[in-house]
Design a protein around this motif. Structure first.
Motif, short mmCIF file in Angstrom:
data_model
loop_
_atom_site.label_atom_id
_atom_site.label_comp_id
_atom_site.label_asym_id
_atom_site.label_seq_id
_atom_site.Cartn_x
_atom_site.Cartn_y
_atom_site.Cartn_z
N GLY A 211 0.81 -1.22 0.00
CA GLY A 211 0.00 0.00 0.00
C GLY A 211 0.84 1.26 0.00
N ALA A 212 1.94 1.26 0.77
CA ALA A 212 2.84 2.42 0.78
C ALA A 212 3.46 2.65 -0.58
CB ALA A 212 3.92 2.22 1.84
N ALA A 213 3.84 1.56 -1.26
CA ALA A 213 4.45 1.69 -2.59
C ALA A 213 3.45 2.29 -3.59
CB ALA A 213 4.93 0.32 -3.07
N VAL A 214 2.21 1.86 -3.53
CA VAL A 214 1.19 2.40 -4.42
C VAL A 214 0.98 3.90 -4.14
CG1 VAL A 214 -1.26 2.32 -5.03
CG2 VAL A 214 0.03 0.19 -4.71
N GLY A 215 0.97 4.26 -2.87
CA GLY A 215 0.82 5.67 -2.52
C GLY A 215 1.96 6.53 -3.04
N VAL A 216 3.18 6.03 -2.93
CA VAL A 216 4.34 6.78 -3.43
C VAL A 216 4.28 6.95 -4.94
CG1 VAL A 216 6.85 6.64 -3.75
CG2 VAL A 216 5.86 6.21 -1.50
N TRP A 217 3.90 5.88 -5.65
CA TRP A 217 3.80 6.00 -7.11
C TRP A 217 2.76 7.06 -7.50
CZ3 TRP A 217 6.48 4.12 -11.22
CH2 TRP A 217 5.91 4.31 -12.47
N ASN A 218 1.62 7.03 -6.87
CA ASN A 218 0.58 7.99 -7.21
C ASN A 218 0.99 9.42 -6.85
OD1 ASN A 218 -1.16 6.02 -8.17
ND2 ASN A 218 -2.09 5.66 -6.17
N ALA A 219 1.83 9.58 -5.83
CA ALA A 219 2.24 10.91 -5.42
C ALA A 219 3.34 11.49 -6.32
CB ALA A 219 2.74 10.88 -3.97
N PHE A 220 4.18 10.64 -6.87
CA PHE A 220 5.36 11.13 -7.58
C PHE A 220 5.31 10.93 -9.09
CE2 PHE A 220 7.03 11.05 -3.33
CZ PHE A 220 7.96 12.07 -3.32
N SER A 221 4.39 10.13 -9.59
CA SER A 221 4.38 9.85 -11.02
C SER A 221 3.06 10.25 -11.64
CB SER A 221 4.63 8.35 -11.27
OG SER A 221 4.54 8.06 -12.65
N ALA A 222 3.16 10.88 -12.81
CA ALA A 222 1.96 11.23 -13.56
C ALA A 222 1.60 10.14 -14.56
CB ALA A 222 2.17 12.55 -14.29
N VAL A 223 2.43 9.11 -14.65
CA VAL A 223 2.17 8.01 -15.59
C VAL A 223 1.15 7.07 -14.97
CG1 VAL A 223 3.19 6.14 -16.92
CG2 VAL A 223 4.52 8.21 -16.44
N PRO A 224 0.02 6.83 -15.64
CA PRO A 224 -1.00 5.96 -15.06
C PRO A 224 -0.62 4.49 -15.17
CG PRO A 224 -1.71 6.74 -17.22
CD PRO A 224 -0.41 7.42 -16.94
N VAL A 225 -0.35 3.88 -14.04
CA VAL A 225 -0.08 2.44 -13.97
C VAL A 225 -1.00 1.86 -12.91
CG1 VAL A 225 1.64 0.65 -13.50
CG2 VAL A 225 2.33 2.76 -14.65
N ALA A 226 -1.63 0.74 -13.24
CA ALA A 226 -2.60 0.14 -12.32
C ALA A 226 -1.93 -0.22 -10.99
CB ALA A 226 -3.23 -1.10 -12.95
N TRP A 227 -2.65 0.01 -9.89
CA TRP A 227 -2.05 -0.22 -8.57
C TRP A 227 -1.65 -1.67 -8.34
CZ3 TRP A 227 -3.89 -3.62 -5.04
CH2 TRP A 227 -5.22 -4.03 -5.14
N PRO A 228 -2.35 -2.69 -8.88
CA PRO A 228 -1.87 -4.06 -8.64
C PRO A 228 -0.48 -4.30 -9.23
CG PRO A 228 -4.16 -4.11 -9.36
CD PRO A 228 -3.66 -2.71 -9.58
N GLN A 229 -0.18 -3.64 -10.34
CA GLN A 229 1.14 -3.80 -10.95
C GLN A 229 2.23 -3.18 -10.08
OE1 GLN A 229 1.35 -2.44 -14.97
NE2 GLN A 229 3.46 -3.11 -15.28
N ILE A 230 1.96 -2.01 -9.53
CA ILE A 230 2.92 -1.35 -8.65
C ILE A 230 3.14 -2.18 -7.39
CG2 ILE A 230 3.42 0.71 -7.31
CD1 ILE A 230 3.54 1.12 -10.32
N ALA A 231 2.04 -2.63 -6.79
CA ALA A 231 2.14 -3.41 -5.55
C ALA A 231 2.90 -4.71 -5.78
CB ALA A 231 0.74 -3.71 -5.01
N SER A 232 2.57 -5.42 -6.86
CA SER A 232 3.24 -6.68 -7.15
C SER A 232 4.73 -6.48 -7.43
CB SER A 232 2.57 -7.35 -8.35
OG SER A 232 3.23 -8.56 -8.68
N ALA A 233 5.04 -5.47 -8.24
CA ALA A 233 6.45 -5.21 -8.57
C ALA A 233 7.26 -4.86 -7.33
CB ALA A 233 6.54 -4.08 -9.60
N TYR A 234 6.68 -4.04 -6.46
CA TYR A 234 7.46 -3.63 -5.28
C TYR A 234 7.68 -4.80 -4.32
CZ TYR A 234 9.22 -1.51 -1.15
OH TYR A 234 10.04 -1.22 -0.06
N VAL A 235 6.64 -5.59 -4.05
CA VAL A 235 6.81 -6.70 -3.11
C VAL A 235 7.77 -7.74 -3.68
CG1 VAL A 235 5.63 -8.51 -1.82
CG2 VAL A 235 4.56 -6.28 -2.09
N PHE A 236 7.70 -8.00 -4.99
CA PHE A 236 8.66 -8.92 -5.59
C PHE A 236 10.08 -8.36 -5.50
CE2 PHE A 236 5.40 -11.38 -8.16
CZ PHE A 236 5.71 -12.59 -7.56
N SER A 237 10.23 -7.04 -5.67
CA SER A 237 11.57 -6.44 -5.55
C SER A 237 12.08 -6.56 -4.13
CB SER A 237 11.52 -4.95 -5.96
OG SER A 237 10.93 -4.14 -4.96
N TRP A 238 11.18 -6.43 -3.15
CA TRP A 238 11.58 -6.60 -1.76
C TRP A 238 12.08 -8.02 -1.52
CZ3 TRP A 238 11.33 -9.18 2.70
CH2 TRP A 238 11.67 -8.49 3.87
#
Length: 324
Positions: A211-238
């Motif tokens: 959830g924190a990763a999705v919030g950061v993406w929405n705050a800093f990026s104007a590029v629309p990317v679906a939140w499940p993709q951001i969440a999945s990518a960040y947790v896998f990177s972790w």
């Protein structure tokens, strides 16, 4: 021999990741410099750091629930403080000193070394299972763009099977083995009783991180990317940063994974900015956890080990011996 090969491979992968991140940073330096930083950006970073710091604290509580005699209130919070204070040690080269530190500090709180080592072992197991569960679940949601769904469905099924096995074996005692080392290994492998609560807490922690990763993406990026993709990518990177040996705090490895994963669906500058901001967030989160640990340590100070207490009494410096 195998240990040296794994360690060398880990360091090699870490250095390669650092080189890649350095290259993409230099390539996008101008675009990053054009980002207009404001008060809302700082607020978003601080809010995300508090959320991730809260997730780390949940992991500390989860570990303490698996520690020996966790039902004793003072000892429980002493162990939580040990985890929280030593978590920052993961930034030392080797990515293992936080495990050593929490066992040393926890044992001073009358914890049992073998029991604490077993709790650490199963913390790693739970972190692996729960991170894959959260990341795979997000990857299966609409808009994730994570590739063939059957791969993540298989991962999810394997994780659920692993969780079921842990719950089934929870609290079961291993039969004594022949030899001291065999007995020690069997004791370490005993699934702690009541592991359902640590399992749920660990799932909550990775959900908060996503959830924190999705919030950061929405705050800093104007590029629309679906939140499940951001969440999945960040947790896998972790997870990648967690398992690569030698990467201090996953530094470099996580950032490289995020840029490689998100660049095809967003712009490379947006992916680089997100990776760098998340590194700032998790570093601040470790400091938040450290501060929480120091507060708890002040509230529940560690007692000296029994041998040290006896020595103080004999020297006349303890409470029982009429101190100086």
């Amino acid at each position: 021999m195998l240990r040296k090969v794994v360690k060398s491979a880990g360091w090699g992968l870490t250095l390669l990741a650092f080189y890649y991140v350095f290259q993409v940073f230099c390539r996008n330096a101008d675009a990053l410099a054009r980002h207009a930083w404001g008060a809302w950006d700082a607020a978003a970073v601080l809010a995300a750091a508090l959320v991730v710091g809260g997730a780390y604290f949940v992991l500390a509580v989860s570990w303490a629930r698996m520690a020996p005699r966790h039902e004793e209130r003072r000892l429980f919070w002493t162990v939580v403080a040990a985890y929280s204070i030593t978590s920052i040690f993961k930034y030392l080269p080797g990515n293992c000193f936080h495990y050593v530190g929490r066992n040393v500090m926890g044992s001073q709180g009358e914890g049992e070394q073998v029991g604490l080592a077993s709790a650490t072992l199963f913390e790693v197991v739970l972190s692996g299972l729960c991170s894959v569960f959260v990341a795979s679940l997000c990857a299966l949601l609409p808009g994730a763009n994570a590739g063939p769904a059957w791969r993540y469905a298989l991962l999810l099924a394997a994780v659920l099977l692993g969780m079921a096995v842990l719950l089934r074996l929870s609290g079961m005692k291993a039969r004594p083995g022949r030899g001291r080392l065999v007995s020690l290994a069997l004791r370490l492998a005993e699934v702690p009783p009541g592991i359902a609560a640590p399992l749920g807490l660990t799932l909550l922690a990775y959900g908060l991180m996503a959830g924190a990763a999705v919030g950061v993406w929405n705050a800093f990026s104007a590029v629309p990317v679906a939140w499940p993709q951001i969440a999945s990518a960040y947790v896998f990177s972790w997870l990648v940063g967690y398992v690569v040996p030698g990467a201090p705090g996953g530094l470099g490895v996580r950032e490289a994974y995020l840029v490689l994963t998100l660049s095809p669906y967003a712009t490379e500058p947006a992916a680089v900015l997100f990776a760098l901001v998340m590194r700032v967030v998790v570093t601040l989160a470790d400091l938040v956890l450290l501060a929480a640990g120091k507060v708890i340590q002040g509230r529940f100070p560690r007692r000296a080990a029994p041998l040290l207490q006896e020595a103080r009494v004999r020297c006349g410096t303890g409470q029982e011996g009429g101190g100086v």
